[in-house]
Design a protein around this motif. Structure first.
Motif, PDB file in Angstrom:
ATOM      1  N   UNK A  39       3.027  -7.198 -15.843  1.00  0.00           N
ATOM      2  CA  UNK A  39       2.475  -6.004 -15.195  1.00  0.00           C
ATOM      3  C   UNK A  39       0.967  -6.138 -15.085  1.00  0.00           C
ATOM      4  N   UNK A  66      12.992  -4.225 -15.937  1.00  0.00           N
ATOM      5  CA  UNK A  66      11.605  -3.801 -16.085  1.00  0.00           C
ATOM      6  C   UNK A  66      10.815  -4.976 -16.648  1.00  0.00           C
ATOM      7  N   UNK A 117      12.904  -6.668  -3.371  1.00  0.00           N
ATOM      8  CA  UNK A 117      11.485  -6.664  -3.719  1.00  0.00           C
ATOM      9  C   UNK A 117      10.592  -7.235  -2.622  1.00  0.00           C
ATOM     10  N   UNK A 156       8.549  -1.801  -2.786  1.00  0.00           N
ATOM     11  CA  UNK A 156       7.280  -2.510  -2.654  1.00  0.00           C
ATOM     12  C   UNK A 156       6.356  -1.781  -1.678  1.00  0.00           C
ATOM     13  N   UNK A 175      -0.576  -6.200 -11.564  1.00  0.00           N
ATOM     14  CA  UNK A 175      -1.083  -4.926 -11.055  1.00  0.00           C
ATOM     15  C   UNK A 175      -2.365  -4.472 -11.717  1.00  0.00           C
ATOM     16  N   UNK A 187       3.297  -5.857 -10.034  1.00  0.00           N
ATOM     17  CA  UNK A 187       2.663  -4.694  -9.408  1.00  0.00           C
ATOM     18  C   UNK A 187       3.640  -3.538  -9.265  1.00  0.00           C
ATOM     19  N   UNK A 188       4.898  -3.862  -8.927  1.00  0.00           N
ATOM     20  CA  UNK A 188       5.861  -2.765  -8.763  1.00  0.00           C
ATOM     21  C   UNK A 188       6.447  -2.363 -10.102  1.00  0.00           C
ATOM     22  N   UNK A 189       6.226  -3.172 -11.142  1.00  0.00           N
ATOM     23  CA  UNK A 189       6.624  -2.790 -12.501  1.00  0.00           C
ATOM     24  C   UNK A 189       8.070  -3.080 -12.807  1.00  0.00           C
ATOM     25  N   UNK A 190       8.922  -3.104 -11.789  1.00  0.00           N
ATOM     26  CA  UNK A 190      10.328  -3.400 -12.011  1.00  0.00           C
ATOM     27  C   UNK A 190      10.867  -4.071 -10.753  1.00  0.00           C
ATOM     28  N   UNK A 191      12.058  -4.625 -10.866  1.00  0.00           N
ATOM     29  CA  UNK A 191      12.540  -5.503  -9.811  1.00  0.00           C
ATOM     30  C   UNK A 191      13.879  -5.051  -9.254  1.00  0.00           C
ATOM     31  N   UNK A 192      14.010  -5.100  -7.944  1.00  0.00           N
ATOM     32  CA  UNK A 192      15.346  -4.980  -7.356  1.00  0.00           C
ATOM     33  C   UNK A 192      15.504  -6.112  -6.341  1.00  0.00           C
ATOM     34  N   UNK A 235       9.661   4.892  -8.991  1.00  0.00           N
ATOM     35  CA  UNK A 235       9.005   4.213 -10.126  1.00  0.00           C
ATOM     36  C   UNK A 235       7.832   3.358  -9.685  1.00  0.00           C
ATOM     37  N   UNK A 236       7.878   2.804  -8.453  1.00  0.00           N
ATOM     38  CA  UNK A 236       6.715   2.013  -8.016  1.00  0.00           C
ATOM     39  C   UNK A 236       5.513   2.933  -7.792  1.00  0.00           C
ATOM     40  N   UNK A 251      16.485  -0.812 -12.971  1.00  0.00           N
ATOM     41  CA  UNK A 251      15.668   0.344 -12.574  1.00  0.00           C
ATOM     42  C   UNK A 251      16.364   1.197 -11.535  1.00  0.00           C
ATOM     43  N   UNK A 256       4.234  -9.805  -7.614  1.00  0.00           N
ATOM     44  CA  UNK A 256       4.714  -8.585  -6.964  1.00  0.00           C
ATOM     45  C   UNK A 256       5.483  -7.729  -7.965  1.00  0.00           C
ATOM     46  N   UNK A 303      -1.687   0.997 -11.937  1.00  0.00           N
ATOM     47  CA  UNK A 303      -2.548  -0.063 -11.380  1.00  0.00           C
ATOM     48  C   UNK A 303      -3.905   0.516 -11.006  1.00  0.00           C
ATOM     49  N   UNK A 344       3.993   3.273 -11.102  1.00  0.00           N
ATOM     50  CA  UNK A 344       3.269   2.027 -11.383  1.00  0.00           C
ATOM     51  C   UNK A 344       1.939   2.011 -10.646  1.00  0.00           C
TER      52      UNK A 344
END
Ligand SMILES: Nc1ncnc2c1ncn2[C@@H]1O[C@H](COP(=O)(O)OP(=O)(O)OP(=O)(O)O)[C@@H](O)[C@H]1O
Ligand SMILES: Nc1ncnc2c1ncn2[C@@H]1O[C@H](COP(=O)(O)OP(=O)(O)OP(=O)(O)O)[C@@H](O)[C@H]1O
Ligand SMILES: [Mg+2]
Ligand SMILES: [Mg+2]
Lengths: 335, 331, 322, 495
Positions: free
Chosen positions: B167, B161, B256, C178, B171, B248-253, C203-204, C294, B245, C211, C207
């Motif tokens: 963030x 996160x 992405x 995304x 975003x 904007x998505x708040x967390x990462x995988x 979760x996006x 996440x 990015x 935003x 978010x």
């Protein structure tokens, strides 16, 4: 070098042969070594294993051949993968529960569809003068969309005979590897011969090598381009058919398409086709297609975990290209 | 002994229809018009879109794409391409996310570092070892995926996160939630790149290398330096895009940004950058990115099945490129 | 490897997966490794995992057969496409378990999450929240993929019982966070949304609300650590996490091992999802793991199948690995 | 003068016009070629010769005007149509496919190999291996192949666009014999060249273009070279090329020294000293290793043997960068190697200013002036300045040379800098070379036009089979004294 000195070597000459065919030969040699190595890695190596490699690499081999034809003619087609899933979907819908004869007829039809659609794409490129990569990138989206319309969810099917024709087994999985080897050899040989020995085939090389020179010496460059795309489309369709033969049912996921497209490009470059056009052969591209397919089983047989395998695979490909590039450089610098 | 041919110039210029020349000399006008047309079309499908928030979202969505397309533009000008932008962006974002507990600053710096390193490696492969860019970057993409999947269970294990600051710039918006922060970043990047391409030696060289590498070599320039620089910058930009990015998505995988690869190429190309190098501009790419941004929004509202969406998307991209070629008369 | 002879006590398990770098799939693999390790009778887990399609997966399975594994755990790309190669494997005495998605092959074990129920339970929770009235958005996965089709069927089934609910918008996220986030952003700002059902891209979406600076509406997601985190800690967010545990991989491994060690596991195992709503803070706290990604699901222990510790899954170490 | 009354012209164009975008290439061209004549098409660089030829070959479509073959008005919409109308062309740039073999190139265009061989034999290219890749063959041989291919089409009008530009004296001779034979068969030849000597010697009549207009149609022998030049330029040029040459420059410090350089089998032990302020000429027939020698000197390739010294310090160049950094710069044989076709003339000229990373961060402050100065000194035709590739051949060549004026240098390696360049420009370039020498630069000049060497150079060295076989002071050197030496016959043996 004057006319006199240029006049040597009407007889066979190794250095010339290596210069012209070296890469292609090298790729096939590499493939051979890899398979030998694989056979040493696994407990038993027989018909089943050979068949597994040859039949499962069919789709990529056909795509590589098609992509090679197009790139040699100076284009590039980012929609080969989309065309694969489209033809796969159409065929799966039409061939479902049909007898062998009918499925054959449908196969021919599907190949024609592929050729015609891609021919139109080629035509659009020549009249619009929009770069190939843009046009085909756009059509790749549209084609996979159409595929999804044709086959909303995985399904459909084909005849056992049709499956056997590509895979050597009515169930798509077995130990008879001859049919799949033939399925690789014949289209490859035909394409290679056509490219190098017919006027049209040569006009593809010419257009890719130097459009201006080709045009000035009377080649109909626009026509050549369209032809290359049509042929490429036919092979992409063939790839879709072979995939259907292997799995026995159709699939229309767009992701599959873009995946195959990128691999086809990697295959032709590895196979010695210059993306600038005019250089290379479908034979090398075909071998590279099989190589790309064979890498991951080998790595897993070596007990390398998939993540590292992915890294190794990437590094290997780069190193091969590097070595090849350096040899190339040496050769130019020498004499 | 010099013979000036100034008078010749006068008489050699043909009178040409005003707007036609205007369009040919400023192809961006065409893209601008197209953009507006798309906005209107979207507004017709979903009237609420025209509200502040709708347009803000378009920018919010287009900014990372635009920055990633900047990387693509720079490389395409040199006759190269980067198929690893998506994965570089993802990797950078992943690191940024993973390092967020150590503070946004460290997270961002480390993230960008990932991009520079990966990009430089691409550059060395292409510039020094003459590996074909498609292959080099395709391989890099695979390498990064494998590497980071493995790392995500070892050194990079744990929460992804991202920090609040990231963030916000990725975003968040200001002025009563009207203007996205990432638009500011994008604007800054744009100014730098446009200036850099027009008004710096490196800019000149990027174009030159793409146009005729042999000539550049004979002019006493070490092409590999130019290429390494180009790929490193591209890596940096991709990383920046990835971090935005992530914000904007708040967390990462690890997926992405992978879907941004083809759009990043499309944006550059729609913007009139030649895939063969030597011609193009970033201002075009900016419009290209905005156009694609509006397009995705439009398709979302279109509320058609995925199939129809893809068909429309492809159709519009092709139509745009065709129109562009027609008007500018580029072949 | 080689469980052919009776006295040989250890087995080799092959895994075939066709989506690399995907958090859910990676955890599924970790669960398989963990279970294999916990069982103590597996000496190696051979992984085949790269982005590919059905033909590629057939290749994976055939190379696993060639490598002489005793069991193969498959996350299949397709229901029918793999049948012949699966049957080939079974005919060679290899145990085959399909996880996450069913195959129709004769003799293959199947362990899946009930996707229809996933769609239906989440939808019902959402519709109840809205008191049976309002506009909802259905954010699906990938058009044409069976899991998506099943979940949609479940969603539709629930919808049938709530005449007051209208689906104002249906999107396909491609299960890409995304993309999902972008779509949510657009839809939210267009306004007039009372609830959002997602096929796991959750979760996006939350978010996106932040935003856009918009009022939260009830959101249905999956048991993703990130979403649980939001359900616990984001002001004014109500929602529900419907479980779709990647630990199904562990279940598959357990079944494979049972079959290898001569016990008779059921041919088909279907896990029914649980719903954890934001009002049930306690269980959410239970589920939440601040130290995880996440995409991670902490819903890993699945009685009576899995015998591993939750930590073993996050360690993601299989037998023979250090 | 026009064709004698009663003779119907084989080819005639009326008011042909063509423009590219807003660049006017042709305004109004009137051309009459009689049957059985060799007809010269003359004009300064950019006059429109190639454009006209391309229209007559079906490559471009004329915007206006009319083309008649034997009285019939024809539409030449494609190269094929032109061939069908009996018009065959050898274009200014080779129209052969580099990646195909000679044989494949012929098969490609459906031309009979036997025919081509016959013609090649006439031009002693008999031994050419039809299995060889085009890209592996030397340029002159390609020109001959182009010609043989065009002849094999049995055209009634053969169009040759500056075919002799890239040919050494001996091979040009072959072309002339073939041209004469073709005329003797009652066919005609449209011959484009910038070498007026060739015109005087070969051509029955000449049509002169200026700024896209026909300004004269004359018999060369009647008006003489000066008449032709005047027609081409619309002005009397003062003196012939080389008159600009200053009194022999005082020999200064040794800037470039080659010590027994060898490279492959092409260059064997070449040694010379190049002094500041002098122009050293290099005379050679085609294929004596001059290309390789220049490559090595320019740092584009490492010598296998020997050493290169710049101002006494050894130059071990890994790439041209090292040579350029020491002030040794090259004007390559093929301008296409050195041009940025899609970029502006300014960017082309400014290119070398950015060879160091520290110069990457801005545009050189003085770039504008330097570029303007170069354009001015070379009087480059800037009509198509937005894309150098659209300049006419001659002007492209000027751009390539001009690049080094902006960058500055000490040793200029000029490889055939006046290839395909009109008389005025030629005078300008030679004048410039002298100026540069006078300013203290050293110039090594190879040109395929032996006659001009004595006019520009201070000393001449003759290269034969990769080594220097003779040196002559410019004063005493003559075309034929050089030619004999270039054939490997030492001066005394001749006497
Ligand atoms: N030098 C060339 N090299 C390759 N193809 C060419 C060349 N010139 C023309 N062509 C092709 O032949 C076709 C017709 O040739 P032509 O030169 O008449 O183009 P055009 O249509 O006249 O161009 P425009 O309409 O812009 O004047 C063009 O569409 C182009 O695709
Ligand atoms: N494709 C093109 N686009 C734009 N301008 C062109 C093009 N081809 C030629 N021109 C312009 O038309 C004019 C005539 O060019 P052309 O090549 O016919 O001259 P030329 O007489 O052959 O010169 P040279 O003797 O140097 O070959 C020049 O000003 C050139 O810049
Ligand atoms: Mg010309
Ligand atoms: Mg035209």
């Amino acid at each position: 070098m004057t006319a006199e000195t240029a006049g040597r070597s009407t007889r066979f000459d190794w250095s010339t042969w290596l210069r012209r065919r070296g890469w292609t030969a090298g790729v096939w040699l590499l493939l051979l070594l890899m398979i030998l190595w694989y056979s040493a890695l696994i407990p038993k190596f027989g018909g089943f294993q050979i068949a597994s490699i040859s039949k499962n690499s069919l789709p990529l081999v056909y795509l590589a051949i098609g992509q090679a034809v197009i790139v040699i003619a100076g284009g590039i087609d980012l929609s080969v993968g989309a065309m694969l899933i489209l033809s796969n979907s159409i065929a799966a819908q039409l061939m479902f529960e049909q007898p062998f004869g009918v499925t054959l007829a449908i196969a021919v039809l599907v190949i024609l569809i592929g050729a015609v659609i891609n021919g139109v794409v080629g035509w659009i490129i020549t009249v619009s003068r929009v770069p190939d990569i843009v046009v085909t990138l756009a059509t790749s989206f549209s084609l996979s969309g159409v595929a999804l319309l044709v086959l909303p969810s995985p399904g459909g099917g084909t005849s056992e005979g049709f499956r056997a024709m590509f895979t050597g087994s009515t169930t798509g999985s077995g130990s008879n590897f001859w049919p799949s080897l033939v399925a690789i050899a014949i289209p490859m040989a035909l394409a290679a011969w056509w490219m190098k020995n017919t006027r049209t085939g040569l006009s593809l090389y010419a257009t890719g090598s130097s459009p201006t020179a080709a045009y000035l010496s009377g080649v109909r460059t626009a026509r050549a381009k369209i032809v290359s795309y049509a042929v490429g489309g036919g092979f992409s369709a063939l790839a879709g058919l072979s995939a259907l033969a292997i799995t026995g049912s159709g699939e229309s996921r767009a992701a599959t398409g873009s995946l195959f497209t990128l691999r086809s490009v990697a295959a032709i470059v590895l196979g010695g086709v210059a993306l600038t056009g005019g250089i290379g052969s479908v034979v090398g591209a075909a071998a590279a297609g099989i190589i790309l397919f064979t890498l991951s089983p080998i790595l897993s047989a070596m007990g390398i975990d998939p993540n590292s395998a992915q890294v190794v695979q990437g590094v290997l490909i780069v190193v091969v290209m590097m070595v090849a590039g350096i040899i190339e450089l040496r050769r130019q610098r020498a004499g | 002994m010099t013979i000036s041919n100034a008078p010749m110039i006068e008489m050699e210029v043909l009178p040409d229809s005003k707007w036609r020349t205007a369009l040919r000399d400023h192809p961006l006008l065409v893209l601008g018009i197209v953009l507006i047309a798309l906005v209107i079309a979207t507004a017709i499908i979903e009237p609420r879109y025209l509200g502040v928030s709708g347009l803000r979202n378009t920018v919010l969505i287009a900014a990372p794409l635009g920055i990633m397309a900047a990387a693509q533009t720079i490389l395409m000008l040199t006759g190269g391409i980067d198929l690893s932008v998506g994965m570089i962006a993802t990797a950078a974002a992943y690191v940024a996310g993973n390092q967020s507990p150590n503070g946004a600053a460290i997270a961002i710096v480390l993230g960008l570092l990932v991009g520079v390193v990966a990009g430089s490696v691409n550059g060395v492969g292409v510039g020094l070892f003459r590996v074909n860019p498609l292959i080099m970057t395709l391989a890099m993409s695979a390498i990064l995926l494998g590497l980071f999947t493995a790392l995500s269970f070892t050194v990079l294990q744990g929460s992804t996160t991202v920090a609040q600051f990231i963030k916000t710039i990725g975003g968040g918006s200001f002025l009563g939630n009207r203007i996205p922060y990432n638009a500011l970043v994008w604007a800054a990047v744009s100014v730098l790149i446009i200036y850099g391409l027009r008004r710096t030696g490196l800019g000149r060289l990027l174009y030159a290398v793409g146009d005729n590498p042999i000539a550049v070599r004979l002019a006493g320039i070490r092409i590999w330096q130019v290429q390494i620089a180009a790929y490193a910058i591209a890596g940096l930009l991709a990383a920046l895009a990835g971090i935005l990015l992530a914000g904007r998505t708040g967390a990462v995988d690890l997926q992405l940004a992978v879907n941004f690869l083809l759009p990043s190429v499309a944006a550059a190309v729609i913007g009139g950058t030649s895939i063969f190098g030597g011609i193009g501009s970033y201002s075009g790419t900016i419009l290209g990115a905005l156009i694609l941004g509006v397009l995705t929004t439009m398709l979302t509202f279109l509320d058609a099945g995925q199939a129809i969406q893809q068909i429309v998307y492809g159709g519009i991209v092709l139509g745009l490129a065709w129109l562009y070629a027609r008007v500018t008369g580029t072949s | 490897g080689g469980g052919d002879s009776a006295e040989d006590e250890t087995y080799t398990i092959g895994v075939s997966n066709t989506l690399a770098g995907n958090g859910w799939r990676e955890q599924m693999i970790c669960a398989i490794k963990a279970q294999a390790l916990a069982s103590g009778v597996v000496d190696e887990v051979v992984l085949q995992n790269e982005n590919t399609d059905t033909t590629g997966q057939i290749g994976q399975i055939e190379s696993l057969i060639s490598q002489g594994v005793d069991a193969i755990i498959i996350n299949p790309t397709e229901r029918e496409g793999l049948n012949s190669v699966i049957e080939e494997a079974i005919s060679q005495g290899i145990v085959v378990v399909a996880v996450d998605q069913a195959v129709t092959a004769e003799g293959a074990y199947v362990a899946t999450n009930d996707q229809v129920a996933y769609g239906e339970l989440g939808a019902r929770w959402l519709f109840d929240q809205l008191g049976g009235e309002g506009n909802v958005v259905e954010m699906r996965g990938i058009d044409g993929v069976p899991a998506d089709t099943d979940r949609h069927a479940g969603f539709e089934a629930a919808l049938a019982d709530y005449p007051g609910i209208t689906v104002s918008q249906e999107t396909f996220t491609g299960w890409d966070p995304t993309t999902g986030g972008q779509q949510a952003l657009d839809i939210i700002s267009a306004g007039d949304v009372d609830g959002i059902w997602t096929s796991g891209i959750d979760y996006t979406v939350v978010e996106a609300f932040q935003s856009a600076g918009a009022e939260f509406v009830p959101i249905v997601g999956a048991d993703n650590n990130g979403f649980i985190d939001q359900l616990l800690n984001v002001e004014g967010l109500t929602g529900a996490a419907v479980t779709n545990p990647p630990a199904i991989g562990g279940v598959g491994a357990a079944i494979a091992i049972q079959a290898l060690t001569g016990e008779e596991p059921e041919q088909v195992v279907t896990l029914t999802p649980e719903v954890f709503a934001s009002d049930d803070q306690a269980s959410l706290e239970e589920l939440f793991d601040p130290d995880q990604q996440v995409g991670w699901s902490t819903y890993v222990e699945i009685e009576p199948y899995t015998t591993y510790e939750a930590s073993q899954v996050s360690d993601c170490v299989g037998p023979g690995e250090e | 003068m026009t064709i004698e009354p009663g003779v119907r012209p084989l080819l005639s164009t009326r008011a042909v016009a063509k423009s590219f975008g807003n660049v006017i290439a042709l305004r109004s061209v009137e051309l009459d070629v009689a049957p059985g004549e060799i007809h010269a098409l003359l004009g300064a660089n950019g006059a429109g010769k190639s454009t006209l030829v391309k229209i007559l070959s079906g490559v471009y479509q004329a915007d206006a005007g009319d083309v008649e073959v034997e009285g019939e008005s024809v539409r030449l919409s494609t190269p094929a149509a032109a061939v069908a109308a009996g018009l065959a062309t050898v274009f200014q740039d080779p129209a052969l496919i580099p990646d195909l073999t000679v044989g494949q190139n012929l098969r490609l265009t459906g031309i009979d190999e036997g025919e081509v061989r016959v013609w090649l034999e006439r031009m002693d290219g008999a031994s050419l291996d039809f299995g060889a890749l085009i890209r592996e063959l030397p340029l002159p041989l390609l020109r001959l192949l182009d010609l043989a291919r065009a002849l094999a089409l049995e055209p009634s009008l053969l169009m040759l666009d500056e075919i002799t530009a890239a040919l050494p004296a001996d091979q040009a001779e072959h072309v002339f014999t073939v041209m004469e034979e073709w005329r003797s068969r009652g066919n005609s030849v449209l011959f484009i060249t910038h070498r007026l000597g060739e015109v005087m010697r070969m051509c029955d009549r000449a049509t002169v273009l200026r700024d896209g207009r026909t300004v004269a149609s004359v018999a060369p022998q009647e008006v003489g070279e000066s008449g032709l030049v005047e027609a081409m330029l619309g002005e009397v040029v003062h003196g012939e090329p080389g008159a600009v040459r200053t009194a022999r420059a005082g020999v200064g410090q040794v800037l470039l020294e080659a010590v027994d350089i060898g490279s492959g089998d092409k260059v064997n032990g070449v040694s010379f000293r190049l002094h500041a302020g002098e122009v050293l000429g290099l005379a050679a027939l085609e294929g004596q290793g001059q290309d390789r020698l220049f490559e090595v000197l320019a740092g584009d390739r490492r010598p296998d043997r020997g050493e290169i010294l710049v101002k006494g310090a050894s130059l071990r160049a890994r790439s041209p960068y090292d040579a350029v950094a020491r002030g040794v710069v090259l004007v390559p044989p093929d301008r296409l190697l050195a041009l940025l076709p899609q970029r502006s003339v300014r960017e082309n000229l400014g290119l070398p200013l950015y060879d160091r990373i520290r110069r990457w961060f801005s545009v050189a402050r003085d770039e504008k002036e330097k570029v303007a100065d170069a354009i001015d000194r070379l009087s480059i035709d800037t009509r198509a300045a937005r894309q150098a590739g659209r300049l006419s051949g001659g002007n492209q060549q000027k751009v390539v040379l001009g690049r080094w004026l902006t960058a500055g240098f000490q040793v200029l390696l000029c490889f055939d800098p006046t290839r395909g360049i009109d008389v005025r420009t030629k005078a300008q370039i030679y004048g410039l070379i002298r100026e540069l020498a006078a300013d203290g630069a050293a110039v090594l000049l190879y040109t395929s036009e032996l006659a001009e060497i004595p006019l520009v150079c201070d000393r001449v060295q003759v290269l034969y089979r990769g080594s220097i076989v003779d040196e002559q002071p410019a004063e005493s050197a003559t075309e034929e004294s050089l030619l004999t030496a270039a054939h490997g016959i030492r001066s005394e043996e001749v006497a």
